[in-house]
Write an enzyme that holds these catalytic residues in place. Structure first.
Site, PDB file in Angstrom:
ATOM      1  N   ASN A 176      -2.179  -0.420   6.560  1.00 39.11           N
ATOM      2  CA  ASN A 176      -1.694  -1.674   7.149  1.00 39.11           C
ATOM      3  C   ASN A 176      -0.703  -2.414   6.237  1.00 39.11           C
ATOM      4  OD1 ASN A 176      -3.605  -2.381   5.300  1.00 39.11           O
ATOM      5  ND2 ASN A 176      -4.789  -3.711   6.643  1.00 39.11           N
ATOM      6  N   THR A 216      -5.670  -7.627  10.276  1.00 36.91           N
ATOM      7  CA  THR A 216      -5.910  -6.380   9.529  1.00 36.91           C
ATOM      8  C   THR A 216      -5.342  -5.175  10.269  1.00 36.91           C
ATOM      9  OG1 THR A 216      -7.946  -7.354   8.661  1.00 36.91           O
ATOM     10  CG2 THR A 216      -7.704  -4.965   8.453  1.00 36.91           C
ATOM     11  N   TYR A 235     -12.225  -1.827  -4.134  1.00 38.09           N
ATOM     12  CA  TYR A 235     -12.767  -2.059  -2.793  1.00 38.09           C
ATOM     13  C   TYR A 235     -14.292  -1.909  -2.761  1.00 38.09           C
ATOM     14  CZ  TYR A 235      -8.157  -2.258  -0.532  1.00 38.09           C
ATOM     15  OH  TYR A 235      -6.909  -2.639  -0.115  1.00 38.09           O
ATOM     16  N   ARG A 256       2.377  -7.008   8.588  1.00 36.37           N
ATOM     17  CA  ARG A 256       1.630  -5.851   9.102  1.00 36.37           C
ATOM     18  C   ARG A 256       2.183  -5.379  10.444  1.00 36.37           C
ATOM     19  NH1 ARG A 256      -4.249  -7.982   7.003  1.00 36.37           N
ATOM     20  NH2 ARG A 256      -4.342  -6.712   5.118  1.00 36.37           N
ATOM     21  N   ARG A 309      -2.526 -14.844   4.270  1.00 36.06           N
ATOM     22  CA  ARG A 309      -3.220 -14.089   5.317  1.00 36.06           C
ATOM     23  C   ARG A 309      -2.588 -14.327   6.689  1.00 36.06           C
ATOM     24  NH1 ARG A 309      -7.828 -11.523   4.032  1.00 36.06           N
ATOM     25  NH2 ARG A 309      -8.995 -11.975   5.928  1.00 36.06           N
ATOM     26  N   LYS A 345       0.816  -1.218   0.000  1.00 37.36           N
ATOM     27  CA  LYS A 345       0.000   0.000   0.000  1.00 37.36           C
ATOM     28  C   LYS A 345       0.859   1.282   0.000  1.00 37.36           C
ATOM     29  CE  LYS A 345      -3.920  -2.319   2.128  1.00 37.36           C
ATOM     30  NZ  LYS A 345      -5.034  -2.199   3.087  1.00 37.36           N
ATOM     31  N   GLU A 354      -9.305 -10.082  -8.146  1.00 33.15           N
ATOM     32  CA  GLU A 354      -8.331  -9.020  -7.879  1.00 33.15           C
ATOM     33  C   GLU A 354      -7.119  -9.120  -8.807  1.00 33.15           C
ATOM     34  OE1 GLU A 354      -9.722  -8.667  -3.217  1.00 33.15           O
ATOM     35  OE2 GLU A 354      -7.707  -9.379  -3.656  1.00 33.15           O
ATOM     36  N   PHE A 370     -15.524   3.657   6.635  1.00 30.13           N
ATOM     37  CA  PHE A 370     -14.141   3.937   6.258  1.00 30.13           C
ATOM     38  C   PHE A 370     -13.915   3.946   4.746  1.00 30.13           C
ATOM     39  CE2 PHE A 370     -14.538  -0.654   7.034  1.00 30.13           C
ATOM     40  CZ  PHE A 370     -13.987  -1.205   5.881  1.00 30.13           C
ATOM     41  N   HIS A 374      -2.250  -5.528   1.293  1.00 33.48           N
ATOM     42  CA  HIS A 374      -3.552  -6.178   1.123  1.00 33.48           C
ATOM     43  C   HIS A 374      -3.305  -7.649   0.806  1.00 33.48           C
ATOM     44  CE1 HIS A 374      -7.570  -7.022  -0.390  1.00 33.48           C
ATOM     45  NE2 HIS A 374      -6.992  -7.612  -1.408  1.00 33.48           N
TER      46      HIS A 374
HETATM   47  P1  CMP Z   1      -7.392  -4.725   3.282  1.00 35.36           P
HETATM   48  O1  CMP Z   1      -6.958  -6.091   3.663  1.00 35.36           O
HETATM   49  O2  CMP Z   1      -6.755  -4.095   2.096  1.00 35.36           O
HETATM   50  O3  CMP Z   1      -8.982  -4.752   3.043  1.00 35.36           O
HETATM   51  C1  CMP Z   1      -9.805  -3.638   3.241  1.00 35.36           C
HETATM   52  C2  CMP Z   1      -9.083  -2.508   3.877  1.00 35.36           C
HETATM   53  O4  CMP Z   1      -9.921  -1.552   4.485  1.00 35.36           O
HETATM   54  C3  CMP Z   1      -8.237  -3.044   5.020  1.00 35.36           C
HETATM   55  O5  CMP Z   1      -7.162  -3.773   4.526  1.00 35.36           O
HETATM   56  C4  CMP Z   1      -7.907  -1.752   5.729  1.00 35.36           C
HETATM   57  O6  CMP Z   1      -6.898  -1.016   5.041  1.00 35.36           O
HETATM   58  C5  CMP Z   1      -9.210  -1.015   5.589  1.00 35.36           C
HETATM   59  N1  CMP Z   1     -10.066  -1.182   6.749  1.00 35.36           N
HETATM   60  C6  CMP Z   1     -10.718  -2.274   7.151  1.00 35.36           C
HETATM   61  N2  CMP Z   1     -11.452  -2.039   8.257  1.00 35.36           N
HETATM   62  C7  CMP Z   1     -11.256  -0.737   8.550  1.00 35.36           C
HETATM   63  C8  CMP Z   1     -11.737   0.118   9.557  1.00 35.36           C
HETATM   64  N3  CMP Z   1     -12.584  -0.318  10.503  1.00 35.36           N
HETATM   65  N4  CMP Z   1     -11.330   1.397   9.555  1.00 35.36           N
HETATM   66  C9  CMP Z   1     -10.472   1.832   8.596  1.00 35.36           C
HETATM   67  N5  CMP Z   1      -9.989   1.070   7.591  1.00 35.36           N
HETATM   68  C10 CMP Z   1     -10.365  -0.205   7.573  1.00 35.36           C
END
Ligand code: CMP
Length: 139
Positions: free
Chosen positions: A114, A93, A51, A104, A87, A11, A128, A59, A117
């Protein structure tokens, strides 16, 4: 490709902090083979489409703004049990909850920024990977 491939992005914050090389080193050392890779930057519309499943979540707008704020590194990775293993490898996450030694935990800034992805299912890995790569760009 179901079962043995997953999709990942480094990211914008992690790329801007120059973590891409270290993250790719960890990925390959963990046994994932790179089948496709590119440095690119998403428009807001592209980030929103990628997304789309999160549209309507509180968010979402912030995530779209962040994911289009700078270059990302997109990759298709191959390994047995790729989606689940990746994962586990990247961690929870929220970096604050991620296990020690995960990508992460090591390179994430906060829940949104984070570091990487990782696809959450074989089906989404296909969707994807197809979002970023043509057949000619996979090896
Ligand atoms: P990712 O695995 O890329 O999938 C969706 C993304 O949304 C996640 O990583 C985070 O970057 C973001 N995300 C998920 N939950 C939240 C949250 N509660 N608040 C802010 N960002 C979020």
């Amino acid at each position: 490709m179901a079962g043995n491939q997953t999709f990942t992005m480094i990211k914008p914050t992690a790329f801007r902090k120059n973590y891409a090389g270290s993250i790719i080193q960890l990925i390959t050392a963990a046994g994932f083979r790179i089948r496709a890779m590119k440095l690119t930057r998403l428009t807001a519309a592209q980030a929103g489409a990628f997304y789309a499943v999160h549209q309507g979540r509180p968010f979402f707008d912030s995530l779209v703004e962040f994911m289009s704020s700078g270059p990302i590194v997109a990759m298709v990775l191959e390994k047995e049990n790729a989606v689940e293993d990746f994962r586990t490898f990247i961690g929870a996450t929220n970096p604050a909850n991620a296990a020690e030694g995960t990508v992460r935990k090591l390179y994430g800034t906060d829940l949104q920024q984070n570091a990487v992805h990782g696809s959450d299912s074989d089906e989404n890995a296909v969707i994807e990977a197809d979002f970023f790569f043509s057949k000619l760009e996979r090896y």
